[in-house]
Design an enzyme around this catalytic site. Structure first.
Site, PDB file in Angstrom:
ATOM      1  N   ASN A  72      40.911  40.742  43.078  1.00  0.00           N
ATOM      2  CA  ASN A  72      42.304  41.093  42.828  1.00  0.00           C
ATOM      3  C   ASN A  72      42.506  41.211  41.324  1.00  0.00           C
ATOM      4  O   ASN A  72      41.606  40.920  40.535  1.00  0.00           O
ATOM      5  CB  ASN A  72      43.265  40.082  43.463  1.00  0.00           C
ATOM      6  CG  ASN A  72      43.078  38.671  42.934  1.00  0.00           C
ATOM      7  OD1 ASN A  72      42.887  38.449  41.745  1.00  0.00           O
ATOM      8  ND2 ASN A  72      43.140  37.692  43.834  1.00  0.00           N
ATOM      9  N   ARG A  73      43.681  41.633  40.918  1.00  0.00           N
ATOM     10  CA  ARG A  73      43.891  41.881  39.489  1.00  0.00           C
ATOM     11  C   ARG A  73      43.715  40.606  38.665  1.00  0.00           C
ATOM     12  O   ARG A  73      43.119  40.636  37.583  1.00  0.00           O
ATOM     13  CB  ARG A  73      45.281  42.471  39.257  1.00  0.00           C
ATOM     14  CG  ARG A  73      45.562  42.751  37.789  1.00  0.00           C
ATOM     15  CD  ARG A  73      46.783  43.575  37.565  1.00  0.00           C
ATOM     16  NE  ARG A  73      46.934  43.909  36.154  1.00  0.00           N
ATOM     17  CZ  ARG A  73      47.604  44.956  35.696  1.00  0.00           C
ATOM     18  NH1 ARG A  73      48.172  45.788  36.549  1.00  0.00           N
ATOM     19  NH2 ARG A  73      47.710  45.184  34.400  1.00  0.00           N
ATOM     20  N   GLY A  74      44.228  39.492  39.165  1.00  0.00           N
ATOM     21  CA  GLY A  74      44.098  38.239  38.434  1.00  0.00           C
ATOM     22  C   GLY A  74      42.651  37.836  38.252  1.00  0.00           C
ATOM     23  O   GLY A  74      42.257  37.386  37.167  1.00  0.00           O
ATOM     24  N   GLU A  75      41.854  37.996  39.308  1.00  0.00           N
ATOM     25  CA  GLU A  75      40.432  37.654  39.214  1.00  0.00           C
ATOM     26  C   GLU A  75      39.717  38.559  38.220  1.00  0.00           C
ATOM     27  O   GLU A  75      38.859  38.101  37.452  1.00  0.00           O
ATOM     28  CB  GLU A  75      39.789  37.763  40.594  1.00  0.00           C
ATOM     29  CG  GLU A  75      40.247  36.672  41.558  1.00  0.00           C
ATOM     30  CD  GLU A  75      39.835  36.952  42.995  1.00  0.00           C
ATOM     31  OE1 GLU A  75      39.784  35.990  43.777  1.00  0.00           O
ATOM     32  OE2 GLU A  75      39.590  38.125  43.337  1.00  0.00           O
ATOM     33  N   ASP A  78      40.621  38.669  52.972  1.00  0.00           N
ATOM     34  CA  ASP A  78      39.612  38.748  54.034  1.00  0.00           C
ATOM     35  C   ASP A  78      39.808  40.007  54.858  1.00  0.00           C
ATOM     36  O   ASP A  78      38.842  40.690  55.236  1.00  0.00           O
ATOM     37  CB  ASP A  78      39.706  37.525  54.954  1.00  0.00           C
ATOM     38  CG  ASP A  78      39.385  36.224  54.249  1.00  0.00           C
ATOM     39  OD1 ASP A  78      38.774  36.271  53.168  1.00  0.00           O
ATOM     40  OD2 ASP A  78      39.737  35.158  54.788  1.00  0.00           O
TER      41      ASP A  78
END
Length: 485
Positions: free
Chosen positions: A201-204, A270
């Protein structure tokens, strides 16, 4: 890679997927709260329902099985009751699971206490599943036994230690010619070097590449990371903004999602990677697979807990086109009918949109403000060539539609091949047909059909001095200027 969605829904039963990763058991205790405890200022939950569901990588496998995929699963558990429950639940839905049971660790378990659909507390029972010093990693051997019978390997990393050495697993799969999809965790993405595709995701992603203040920076840093890690593609999930697909030798593809009430984001990642893997395993191209995953994610967040999405459910949503932006004509007609049944006002316009500029953007924003949905009909390449002459279009129809689909003001984009969009407009029957420029309403293609159906035709302002022809003229002039070097 086509962006126009195929009318044929994929046959997920063709796919054979192997999942490896951190296995968990998700427990849910639910009941009413009618009083505060006399022992502490906390609510007392009268538990009347207990559920146990496979979680983590096991939930990814559940999502695959729900789509009809032939699913195998490998991972590590404790030698305990939770592992027994996990094995029982997996076998019950036809998942072939090979669990390496360790007596020295508990099965990772997450207990959630809920009341009135609100989570009050979560209790985690876990220890690292990484091999102890001197112990061999059991995953490579477990994988090697299965690889000959699968089309794709999916690594689901929840940072619990099962995927202690993903490089060994990636190497095994790639040597066997099997693509590897990874749902990553942590700040060391180099662990996944050589995989086919990652789905952070963007944060990761920003944990790895730094803060991205806009989409330009996100694309630039994401592409740099993709190259550094030798990935075929990088799919960045953007929450309510949809997804961003980065590939070599192709412009970034933004797949926007329609606004939807978010009930619970648990397990949505998931669902994304499971649907993506299922579609690729069924022979769907990457862009289409991402569109299906985007649709499935929207369905998943509307459910409580780590819920799955079934193939019929996904097909209904996908064919209903609520989740798609670039549509074929039959799908567009169905989408508009659904919107109108909900009482939404549909606005429609058309054009070549060869080189999108600020005039186009302002015009489309103005059009969108006049209704609840905006449909943009786009001339296909042959149609543009007949209208504009040889050398046009500069950008192909799929590229033009992809750019339009990324605009927040645009709900649906559809191509047409005739001289005018009149036939398509007569099928769609918008509530409002608009055109920018110096047209008279009576001269706008499709106006008669719209009015006959009770709709309205309107001419909108267009920013003066902004046109594709002017931009191309400036480019040609710049090319004729002598070089200063």
């Amino acid at each position: 890679m086509s962006l126009i969605h195929s009318p044929t829904f994929p046959d997920f039963t063709r796919a054979r997927i192997l999942v490896a990763g951190d296995l968990m058991l998700d427990r849910y205790w639910s009941g009413a709260t009618r009083r505060i405890s006399p022992e502490a200022p906390v609510p007392v939950v009268q538990v009347d329902r207990v559920e146990e569901r496979p979680g983590g990588a096991a939930n990814v496998a559940l999502n695959l099985a729900a789509l009809g995929v032939r699913t195998a699963l490998v991972g590590i558990t404790g030698a305990d009751e939770a592992a027994d429950l996990l094995a029982e639940r997996l076998a019950g839905v036809g998942i072939t699971a090979r669990l390496h049971r360790r007596a020295d660790v508990p099965t990772v378990t997450k207990l959630r206490v809920l009341s009135h659909h609100q989570q009050l507390i979560r209790l985690d029972f876990e220890q690292s599943l990484a091999p102890r010093d001197g112990d061999a990693d059991p995953l490579p051997a477990l994988l090697a036994e299965r690889l000959a019978d699968v089309d794709l390997l999916l690594l689901s990393d929840y940072a619990k230690g099962t995927l202690a050495d993903p490089q060994a697993l990636i190497a095994l799969a790639r040597t066997a010619g099997i693509p590897v999809l990874v749902d990553p965790k942590g700040r060391d993405f180099a662990r996944y070097r050589g995989a086919t595709l990652l789905t952070p995701n963007r944060g990761e992603l920003e944990e790895i590449v730094g803060v991205c203040r806009d989409d330009v920076a996100l694309i630039e840093k994401g592409q740099r990371l993709r190259v550094e890690l030798d990935l075929d593609a990088l799919l960045v999930t953007l929450g309510e903004r949809g997804m961003l697909l980065l590939r070599p030798s192709a412009e970034a593809l933004h797949l926007p999602t329609q606004a939807r009430e978010v009930f619970d984001v648990t397990g949505a990642g998931d669902t994304v990677i499971a649907t993506l893997a299922a579609a690729l395993g069924a022979g769907v191209d990457l862009a289409e697979a991402c569109a299906l995953a985007n649709c499935a994610a929207g369905l998943a967040v509307g459910k409580l807990g780590t819920a799955t999405v079934s193939a019929p459910e996904l097909e209904r949503a996908y064919r209903g086109t609520e989740w798609q932006t670039v549509l074929e004509q039959d799908a567009l007609v169905a989408a508009v009918a659904t919107a109108r049944a909900r009482g939404e006002r549909v606005v429609m316009t058309n054009g070549c949109f060869d080189i999108l500029h600020e005039g186009h953007v302002a015009y489309l924003q103005q059009a969108r403000r006049l209704g609840d949905r905006l449909v943009v009909a786009v001339n296909d390449d042959d149609s543009v060539r007949r209208l504009k002459g040889d050398g046009r279009p500069i950008n192909g129809v799929e590229q033009r539609m992809a750019v339009l689909a990324g605009l927040a003001s645009v709900d649906w984009v559809c191509a047409f091949g005739e001289e005018t969009p009149a036939a398509l407009i007569c099928r769609v029957k918008p509530d409002l047909l608009v055109k920018g420029g110096d047209y008279r309403p009576d001269d706008i293609a499709g106006a008669d059909c719209v009015r006959a159906n009770g709709g309205e035709v309107r001419v909108l302002d267009f920013l003066p001095g902004r046109s594709t022809s002017r931009i191309l003229g400036a480019i040609r002039k710049a090319k004729r200027q002598p070089s200063l070097s």
